[in-house]
Design a protein around this motif. Structure first.
Motif, PDB file in Angstrom:
ATOM      1  N   ARG A 115       0.830  -1.211   0.000  1.00  0.00           N
ATOM      2  CA  ARG A 115       0.000   0.000   0.000  1.00  0.00           C
ATOM      3  C   ARG A 115       0.865   1.262   0.000  1.00  0.00           C
ATOM      4  O   ARG A 115       0.540   2.242  -0.667  1.00  0.00           O
ATOM      5  CB  ARG A 115      -0.934  -0.017   1.214  1.00  0.00           C
ATOM      6  N   TRP A 136       2.450   1.507  -3.581  1.00  0.00           N
ATOM      7  CA  TRP A 136       1.411   1.946  -4.514  1.00  0.00           C
ATOM      8  C   TRP A 136       1.051   3.404  -4.286  1.00  0.00           C
ATOM      9  O   TRP A 136       0.899   4.181  -5.222  1.00  0.00           O
ATOM     10  CB  TRP A 136       0.188   1.050  -4.355  1.00  0.00           C
ATOM     11  N   GLY A 137       0.965   3.777  -3.024  1.00  0.00           N
ATOM     12  CA  GLY A 137       0.638   5.162  -2.725  1.00  0.00           C
ATOM     13  C   GLY A 137       1.689   6.116  -3.219  1.00  0.00           C
ATOM     14  O   GLY A 137       1.394   7.197  -3.748  1.00  0.00           O
ATOM     15  N   TRP A 172       1.861   5.887  -7.493  1.00  0.00           N
ATOM     16  CA  TRP A 172       0.884   6.626  -8.285  1.00  0.00           C
ATOM     17  C   TRP A 172       1.055   8.122  -8.115  1.00  0.00           C
ATOM     18  O   TRP A 172       0.811   8.900  -9.046  1.00  0.00           O
ATOM     19  CB  TRP A 172      -0.531   6.176  -7.982  1.00  0.00           C
ATOM     20  N   ARG A 173       1.537   8.507  -6.923  1.00  0.00           N
ATOM     21  CA  ARG A 173       1.801   9.944  -6.761  1.00  0.00           C
ATOM     22  C   ARG A 173       2.996  10.387  -7.607  1.00  0.00           C
ATOM     23  O   ARG A 173       2.965  11.447  -8.240  1.00  0.00           O
ATOM     24  CB  ARG A 173       2.042  10.245  -5.278  1.00  0.00           C
TER      25      ARG A 173
END
Length: 708
Positions: A53, A56-57, A60-61
């Motif tokens: 998580r 991924w966080g 994508w940022r």
């Protein structure tokens, strides 16, 4: 009102309790108590999930940030891109196109640009070949092809290279971005030369790749696909000094890029990977082999049918006649050097130069030289030769500067080699004498002769045969190339005057100051000597050899400059020149130059052999053309068994026989001495007659048998 006595149903349904059906006993027995999870596995599962998580966080940022940065960069680059039309010709220098005397193109120099073409008008075979070879998904990607990049990385790794070494997966749009150098213009203050600028534009690194991708995306946003392809086709270097498909098509095939057939289109597309190495003018067979590979790619991608492939492979592209001439060789180099540099080697404009070259005569000289060296010179010989053919006004019609005729920028022995002239200088000694009143039949005594030279001592010239011939005419002395009479005549008329006459005829090299001047101790170039002999043929006026007739800019009808040569001032009287031509004709007709004699027309000339046979010459002329031949070694090694009357005269003969094919026969403009009357026969002496006898029988016998 009475009722029936029955009980009324309630107005609201009675509350019912839902009963759960009882489970069978067997099922109740099989149910197992809930098992508790392993706390260690649960811990790591939670950790991995948390890490995922977090990644991924962050990802994508970061992706959003990168996308925004790339978007801003692409948007900014988009605003800096110039208009499409201004991108089509990106040369820093111009080109020079050379035309022969008939107006046909025979050579190019500089950065040639044949004119703007676009993807709509260019041959579909060239367009398809470029796409099949360079970027088969050109019409599907936005400027950068992730599939192509991944494929290139895989190939590089499989072949043991780094991921970015070798195949780069660049699209046509990315290659065009590099051709544009990402919008950076050439600045002389920043780069030493254009080559260094181009090398810097082609430099590869991660940062350059990123910049290339951004520029490519911006181009795809600004221009259409066909416009990007058009820029690429106009700016790509295709070898032989040709920038762009139109220039290359004209350079190699003598036709427009709109008219290329499949084999020709495939050959040009094949040059894109290594234009200098694969250029058909460098190695036609190698270029044809590369084109066959491109044809295979076109077939696999559906651009050619099986029958078209068979025809293309059976008929590979061939060079045009002008391309076969290998850029005009020595003559083109000489013409380029004779014009102003800002219009030739350093031109920023496209220049057209009309020249004096006759391609038929050029081929004649090349073929003659090749024939003699193949048939008369021992195999492996390093001897060199040069030929110049010109008209009597100094217009050079053909030039061979060495045995290798298909060269550009090579050492030109016809114009750059200063060599001793030997007896080829003697006509200028006799020209001086004839101008002062001597005649072809004036007599000089060939006998032992010595001079005291200050600082050098006693000098005694000798004839080549080491014999003396007594009283000889000037014509006979020149015919046999006698040395002693030549020195005697030079001393009698004055060396300084001989030097002046030779110089006025166009021999600009330093001339010897001593008496050996008469024997050709001075050095000169073949083109100077040939030009000087042209002055004899034209009646005694000097000439300046020239090859440039007109120079103009492409598209302009008014020339910027004209010829810098031609006939100059008179050096000797026409009568003296006519006598000298007669004397020189005797050299060919029975003299030392007998091997140069032409089968169908008059010729005149002179042999020349220097000390130790380091140089051998033959120079001469017909009524139409003057030709000079030099033979020797570049390192001054003496020739073995070669004199001016040998191989040079034979080269001259072979050249002039070919040059005069189809040319009407004309007589030499020379003095023609009246034939000397045959000596009158000695008067027949009458026999002393005896008086007739009174004896009749004696008289009858005398009448029958004669006698006294």
């Amino acid at each position: 009102m009475s009722t029936s006595g029955r009980k009324r149903p309630p107005l609201v349904a009675p509350k019912r309790t839902r009963k759960t059906p009882a489970k069978p006993a067997a099922k109740r027995a099989r149910r197992k108590p809930a098992r508790s999870r392993n706390p260690i596995i649960a811990f790591f599962t939670r950790i991995i999930g948390w890490v995922f998580r977090v990644i991924w966080g962050i990802s994508w940022r970061i992706g959003v940030v990168i996308t925004l940065i790339v978007g801003v960069a692409v948007a900014y680059t988009y605003t800096t891109l110039p208009e499409y039309a201004s991108l089509l010709d990106g040369r820093a220098k111009g080109s020079v196109t050379l035309l022969d005397s008939k107006g046909d193109v025979f050579a190019w120099r500089g950065d040639q640009f044949g004119g703007v073409i676009d993807a709509d008008t260019v041959s579909k075979h060239l367009k398809n070949a470029v796409i099949a070879t360079e970027d088969r998904r050109f019409y599907m990607h936005p400027g950068v092809d992730p599939i192509g990049i991944a494929s290139a990385i895989r190939i590089n790794l499989r072949e043991g290279r780094g991921p970015l070494s070798g195949n780069g997966g660049s699209t046509i749009t990315q290659q065009t971005a590099k051709l544009l150098c990402f919008g950076v213009e050439f600045d002389e203050t920043q780069w030493k030369n254009e080559a260094e600028y181009i090398a810097d534009c082609r430099r590869s690194s991660l940062w350059r790749k990123a910049k290339e991708a951004i520029y490519a995306l911006a181009m795809e946003a600004k221009y259409t696909k066909d416009q990007v392809l058009s820029v690429y086709l106009n700016r790509a270097y295709l070898g032989g000094g040709a920038y762009g498909a139109e220039a290359a098509a004209q350079r190699y095939f003598g036709k427009s890029a709109a008219n290329l057939n499949p084999s020709e289109g495939a050959m040009l597309a094949g040059l894109l990977t290594a234009p200098s190495t694969l250029a058909p003018t460098s190695n036609l067979e190698r270029s044809q082999n590369r084109a066959s590979v491109v044809i295979g790619l076109m077939r696999r991608q559906g651009y050619l049918s099986d029958s078209e492939v068979a025809i293309a492979l059976a008929n590979p592209a061939e060079l045009s006649a002008a391309a076969e001439a290998q850029a005009g060789g020595y003559f083109a180099d000489w013409v380029m050097a004779s014009g102003p540099e800002f219009f030739t080697r350093d031109t920023t404009e496209d220049v057209i130069i009309k020249t004096t070259l006759d391609q038929r005569i050029q081929r004649a000289a090349e073929d003659a030289l090749k024939y003699i060296f193949e048939e008369k010179v021992r195999e492996g010989s390093k001897a060199q030769a040069a030929i110049v053919v010109m008209s009597a006004d100094g217009a050079v019609r053909g030039m061979v500067g060495g045995r290798k005729t298909k060269v550009v920028g090579a050492f030109n022995r016809a114009t750059q080699a200063n060599r001793q002239t030997g007896s080829a200088f003697k006509p200028f000694v006799y020209a001086t004498a004839l101008e002062l009143g001597y005649h072809y039949d004036s007599v000089v005594v060939d006998e032992p002769y010595c001079l005291n030279i200050a600082g050098s001592g006693r000098w005694c010239p000798e004839n080549y045969t080491r014999k003396h011939y007594g009283r000889v005419t000037l014509a006979e002395a020149l015919r046999q190339s006698l040395n002693i009479p030549a020195v005697k005549i030079s001393e009698s008329v004055g060396r300084e005057l001989v030097r002046k006459v030779a110089s006025d005829f166009g021999i600009e090299s330093d001339l010897a100051a001593g008496p050996a001047l008469a024997l050709g101790a001075s050095e000169s170039t073949l083109i100077e000597m040939t030009g000087a002999y042209a002055g004899i043929l034209n009646g005694g006026s000097s000439v300046t050899p020239y090859g440039l007739v007109e120079l103009s800019l492409l598209g302009d009808s008014t020339p910027l400059m004209g010829s810098g040569g031609g006939i100059g001032e008179r050096v000797i009287r026409e009568e003296a020149a006519r006598e000298l031509i007669y004397m020189m004709s005797r050299v060919v007709d029975g003299g030392t130059g007998g091997r140069a004699k032409l089968p169908d027309r008059e010729a005149a000339g002179k042999t020349g052999t220097t000390q130790a046979a380091r140089d051998a010459w033959f120079l001469g002329f017909s009524a139409d053309y003057v030709a000079g031949v030099w033979m020797g070694y570049d390192d001054n090694t003496p020739l073995t068994g070669v004199t001016g009357g040998g191989l040079p005269a034979e080269i001259w003969h072979e050249t002039m026989v070919r040059v005069h094919e189809g040319v009407p026969v004309k007589p030499l403009p020379m003095l023609r001495p009246a034939p000397k009357p045959a000596p009158a026969p000695a008067p027949r002496q009458r026999r002393e007659q005896r008086p007739r006898s009174n004896n009749p029988i004696e008289n009858i016998l005398r009448g029958i048998f004669g006698g006294n």
